[in-house]
Design an enzyme around this catalytic site. Structure first.
Site, short mmCIF file in Angstrom:
data_model
loop_
_atom_site.label_atom_id
_atom_site.label_comp_id
_atom_site.label_asym_id
_atom_site.label_seq_id
_atom_site.Cartn_x
_atom_site.Cartn_y
_atom_site.Cartn_z
CG ASP A 1 -2.42 2.61 6.43
OD1 ASP A 1 -2.47 2.37 5.20
OD2 ASP A 1 -2.88 3.65 6.94
CG ASP B 1 -1.45 7.97 0.61
OD1 ASP B 1 -0.84 9.03 0.81
OD2 ASP B 1 -1.91 7.64 -0.50
CG ASP C 1 -1.69 1.23 1.45
OD1 ASP C 1 -2.31 1.72 0.49
OD2 ASP C 1 -1.66 1.76 2.58
#
Length: 257
Positions: A206, A32, A30
């Protein structure tokens, strides 16, 4: 994820992933909150040369087996990484579009109602002190600078998504509407490319938007790595923050087989 798995993940912390990569692994990252820290708005993020060079080195070491899987569009990621973005596979817009050496840039047609929905999201942002983000296949409302606006942003985005038949995607201090697709489907599709077929996927993420990716990685014999505080998750491993991800990537590159 089963109820027992959730209970187990919440009763104790998860170990960090072993810092190594083998020829049998494919790495999915991922962006960001995983490779870069979150900012007040998406334009406040930048990719430093150390990170870009490290991903470049990994891409050279494991050709075709490293991919960024992001809610950002491929155009946004290209602007952030520059020419180096061409060295690894990218799945953008939550999997609605992807680019790989084998298939090139694959993306859906934009329906007419997407532009209408995007304009409605823009008007909500302007009227309520929200940061508006336009994407290739959707639009987002960010309320990090105005947290009290969360209920309003969720309510308005939900109504717009339902009105235009789009997918609603809540995230960290933001909500977006977009074309269908998720990171799990993106990983499943990329795992069929010649370089990744038959390997084991490892996916770092996240946000709750990454849970589909964790589930897909586990179903394919791999694992998810949660980045950030412990929570209910389908991930099998955890790292505390972006800095720890950078450290893991550095050690994995040193130990790569």
């Amino acid at each position: 994820m089963s109820a027992s798995a959730i209970a187990s993940s919440m009763s104790l912390d998860l170990a960090p992933p072993p810092p190594r990569l083998s020829p049998a692994d494919s790495l999915f990252l991922d962006f960001d909150g995983t490779l870069v820290d979150l900012a007040d708005n998406p334009e406040g993020v930048h990719v430093d040369s150390v990170l870009a060079d490290r991903l470049d080195a990994l891409a050279a070491h494991m050709p075709g087996r490293i991919a960024i899987v992001s809610g950002r569009s491929i155009a946004q990621l290209d602007a952030l990484f520059g020419p180096q973005a061409q060295h690894f596979t990218v799945a953008g817009s939550h999997g609605a579009e992807r680019r790989s050496p084998e298939d090139g840039h694959v993306q859906p047609d934009k329906p007419d109602h997407l532009a209408t929905a995007t304009e409605e999201m823009r008007r909500v942002a302007e009227a309520n002190d929200l940061y508006f983000e336009t994407k290739s296949f959707g639009a987002g409302l960010h309320y990090r600078r105005n947290p009290d606006a969360e209920p309003l942003a969720l309510r308005e985005a939900t109504a717009i998504a339902e009105r235009h038949g789009l997918t609603l995607q809540p995230g960290k201090m933001m909500v977006e509407i977009r074309l269908p697709g998720d990171k799990g489907q993106a990983i499943e599709t990329l795992m069929q490319t010649p370089a990744m077929r038959g390997t084991v996927p490892i996916f770092f993420g996240d946000d709750v938007t990454d849970e589909d990716g964790f589930v897909a990685a586990a179903a394919l014999g791999g694992a998810g790595v949660l980045v950030g505080p412990m929570r209910e998750t389908a991930a099998l491993y955890r790292l505390p923050d972006v800095a720890a991800v950078h450290q893991w990537l550095a050690r994995a590159l040193e130990n790569a087989e």
